[in-house]
Design a protein around this motif. Structure first.
Motif: not given
Length: 256
Positions: A49-60, A62-72
């Motif tokens: 996470d330190y190397l990711l800048g402790e932030t949500t990168i764009p691809s993550a 998008v993946a979160s949105q798709i994951a929520l869609q899959a669960l819904m």
């Protein structure tokens, strides 16, 4: 862990969130909720996470949105939690289960009656405090995950066993592979894009757990992207690219 936690660190500290998460693990360890290796696993994730800048990168994101869609869209979605997940983001997992309308199941690698009781008690207190109507499973395992041996294979038939889509944050690789082999859509939250869980999962979100869940909780469910738009390999590659860039940036900062 059943309520808001105070911490001595100043909220203006640039690493305040990281310090708060460490404190949550310390409290959970004292309550008998964690395996001995919990701190090691968390520290490994913190490094990524330190190397990711402790932030949500764009691809993550998008993946979160798709994951929520899959669960819904799933008929029997389930959220699986282990000790670290309950300690770091127990409230958020319960709120997400409430948003989706699905059960939450405690499923841990190093299973003992004492740890299960500590985790189930903590979650029930959280549920009561939040005023949510969420089924908390795991106390009465009556099924096993095929391909796994020992206590870690135990699960509930009306939970993980029948799930067609399952969120497994901070999951071990063996269990992730076993769930995928059962034909389930396995959604992984893991800061290491090279882990077996990240590689073998159906959908992988390379993000810090609590940050990812907070993001998913704010999403509007009516405008989520289609599952067909998810590119697993590209998502992992984007995370690796972000980590490489982060390493270069940290190196430049160190020598300047």
């Amino acid at each position: 862990c059943g309520g808001p936690m105070n911490h001595a660190a100043d909220p203006s500290h640039p690493r305040y969130r990281s310090l708060l998460m460490r404190h949550r693990l310390e409290v959970a360890a004292k309550r008998g909720m964690l395996a001995d290796s919990a701190m090691i696993a968390h520290g490994r994730g913190e490094a990524y996470d330190y190397l990711l800048g402790e932030t949500t990168i764009p691809s993550a994101d998008v993946a979160s949105q798709i994951a929520l869609q899959a669960l819904m869209q799933a008929e029997h979605p389930v959220l699986s939690v282990n000790g670290n997940v309950v300690a770091l983001a127990g409230d958020e997992m319960l709120r997400l289960a409430d948003k989706i309308g699905c059960p939450l199941e405690v499923n841990i690698f190093y299973r003992t009656p004492e740890r299960m009781d500590a985790l189930l008690t903590d979650l029930r207190k959280r549920k009561e405090r939040l005023g949510l109507d969420v089924d908390i499973l795991g106390a009465n395992p009556d099924a096993v995950i095929p391909g796994l041996k020992g206590p870690r294979a135990k699960c509930e038939a009306r939970g993980i066993l029948q799930a067609d889509a399952i969120l497994v944050p901070l999951e071990d690789g063996d269990r992730c592979e076993a769930l995928v082999a059962m034909g389930k859509t396995v959604i992984v939250i893991d800061l290491n894009p090279l882990s077996r869980s990240s590689q073998r999962g159906s959908i992988t979100i390379v993000d810090e757990l609590s940050r990812c869940l907070e993001n998913m909780l704010t999403m509007e469910t009516e405008a989520l992207p289609s599952l067909d738009s998810y590119d697993h390999l590209q998502t992992l590659q984007d995370a690796l690219n972000a980590i490489i860039i982060g390493m270069k940036n940290k190196f430049v900062e160190a020598i300047e």
